[in-house]
Design a protein around this motif. Structure first.
Motif, short mmCIF file in Angstrom:
data_model
loop_
_atom_site.label_atom_id
_atom_site.label_comp_id
_atom_site.label_asym_id
_atom_site.label_seq_id
_atom_site.Cartn_x
_atom_site.Cartn_y
_atom_site.Cartn_z
N GLU A 122 15.64 52.64 70.39
CA GLU A 122 15.44 52.89 71.82
C GLU A 122 15.18 54.37 72.08
OE1 GLU A 122 17.69 49.06 71.54
OE2 GLU A 122 17.83 51.01 70.57
N SER A 123 15.94 55.24 71.43
CA SER A 123 15.76 56.67 71.62
C SER A 123 14.40 57.14 71.09
CB SER A 123 16.88 57.45 70.92
OG SER A 123 18.10 57.27 71.60
N ILE A 124 13.94 56.53 70.02
CA ILE A 124 12.61 56.87 69.49
C ILE A 124 11.53 56.52 70.52
CG2 ILE A 124 10.87 56.30 67.75
CD1 ILE A 124 13.05 58.14 66.68
N LEU A 125 11.60 55.32 71.08
CA LEU A 125 10.59 54.88 72.06
C LEU A 125 10.59 55.76 73.30
CD1 LEU A 125 11.03 51.01 71.88
CD2 LEU A 125 9.09 52.35 71.03
N LEU A 126 11.78 56.07 73.80
CA LEU A 126 11.86 56.91 75.00
C LEU A 126 11.50 58.35 74.66
CD1 LEU A 126 15.18 55.51 76.51
CD2 LEU A 126 12.84 54.85 77.07
N GLY A 127 11.90 58.80 73.48
CA GLY A 127 11.54 60.15 73.06
C GLY A 127 10.05 60.33 72.93
#
Length: 319
Positions: free
Chosen positions: A262-267
């Protein structure tokens, strides 16, 4: 031109709260679910909560209002925004838009009552209404701001020229534009590199809207930012080869960087210099908390990794 500071924040989207989309009343379990989602969002460092009058037929706002009522001091710790302008299931129509003066006043006051608050930090105009009179909108927004019920105004799903027409009449600046933006829904990005390219006809996103918002200091809020879980384990029927490859790449990068998918996608969104503020729509507390490392993921993402995610998701190289 307004001075722009990149947002670099996450927003919690409350569309998933309040039970079903039917007219059936919400339950105490729905209120508990909303409270758990709010707690998880706060744990993830989120302080801006996004609503709309139509979400769950008003029940998303109502359960959130219940959470505010039973949590003293919470309202002072957070910011709220809500939207008006879409009408569902009225006058024999499935959907129509209404940004008339009376409708804006009526629907905003109803939202405030459901949310159990005296004001919202941002009132968003939900969809472009072809019958909209900008002078009427300005009159309604001006009255709500004078009454202290609305502190700023934003829009959703609007192009740069549509925003300009409104801004010509509004006394207050438009502070945000909420658009569907994600690694899956990439029209906002594809349009920037497919100018004068035949493939550009496949994307309807109005080129120049992102640039307009950047120049005018309008925060871009990205709804659907997690691609509805497509790349982080949500069932999706039969995934395409590009979707399978992207899911694998997201997991690989998350593992290498010690963070979550999730953090990768939002990042990936937050890496863009426009200062995109992703809206998280899941009601699952675990997934909400999994988003907490997005800003760090953005800061630690190389240019090559950013482009690799993009080209893998599109299933081909860029021109």
């Amino acid at each position: 031109m307004q001075e722009r500071v990149p947002a670099q924040e996450l927003i919690y989207g409350c569309m998933g709260l309040g039970g079903s989309w039917s007219a059936e009343p919400y339950s105490s379990a729905d209120v508990d679910q909303a409270a758990a989602a709010v707690d998880a969002a706060l744990d993830a460092g989120i302080t801006l909560f996004d609503h709309a009058d139509i979400y769950r037929n008003g029940k998303a706002e109502a359960v959130f209002g219940e959470v505010l009522a039973r949590t003293p001091g919470l309202r002072d710790r957070i910011r709220l925004q809500t939207k008006c302008g879409i009408r569902l299931g009225e006058q024999g129509l499935g959907t129509f838009y209404d940004l008339s003066r009376d409708a804006i006043l009526e629907r905003t006051n109803e939202s405030l009552a459901r949310l159990r608050t005296d004001y919202v930090d941002v009132l968003m105009l939900h969809r472009p209404d072809p019958l909209m009179d900008p002078a009427e909108v300005a009159s309604a927004v001006g009255q709500l701001m004078a009454e202290g019920k609305v502190r700023s105004v934003g829009v959703s799903n609007m192009s740069g020229p549509q925003i300009d027409v409104l801004q010509d009449r509004l006394e207050a600046p438009v502070v945000a534009n909420q658009l569907e933006m994600s690694l899956l829904k990439r029209a906002w990005l594809e349009s920037t590199v497919l100018v004068n390219h035949a493939e550009g006809t496949d994307y309807s996103f109005p080129h120049g809207t992102v640039e307009h918002c950047v120049r005018q200091g309008i925060t871009l809020q990205a709804y659907g930012a997690l691609a509805r879980g497509l790349y982080t384990g949500a069932p999706s029927g039969q995934p395409t080869p590009a979707e399978e490859a992207t899911t694998a790449l997201v997991a690989q990068l998350a593992s290498e960087k010690g963070t979550t998918g999730e953090s990768i996608l939002l990042g990936w969104l937050m890496k863009h210099p426009a200062g995109i503020a992703p809206v998280i729509g899941t009601a699952n507390p675990e997934r909400i908390r999994a988003c907490a490392g997005a800003a760090e993921a953005a800061a630690g993402m190389s240019r090559a990794e950013w482009y690799r995610l993009w080209t893998t998701a599109r299933g081909s190289n860029i021109p």
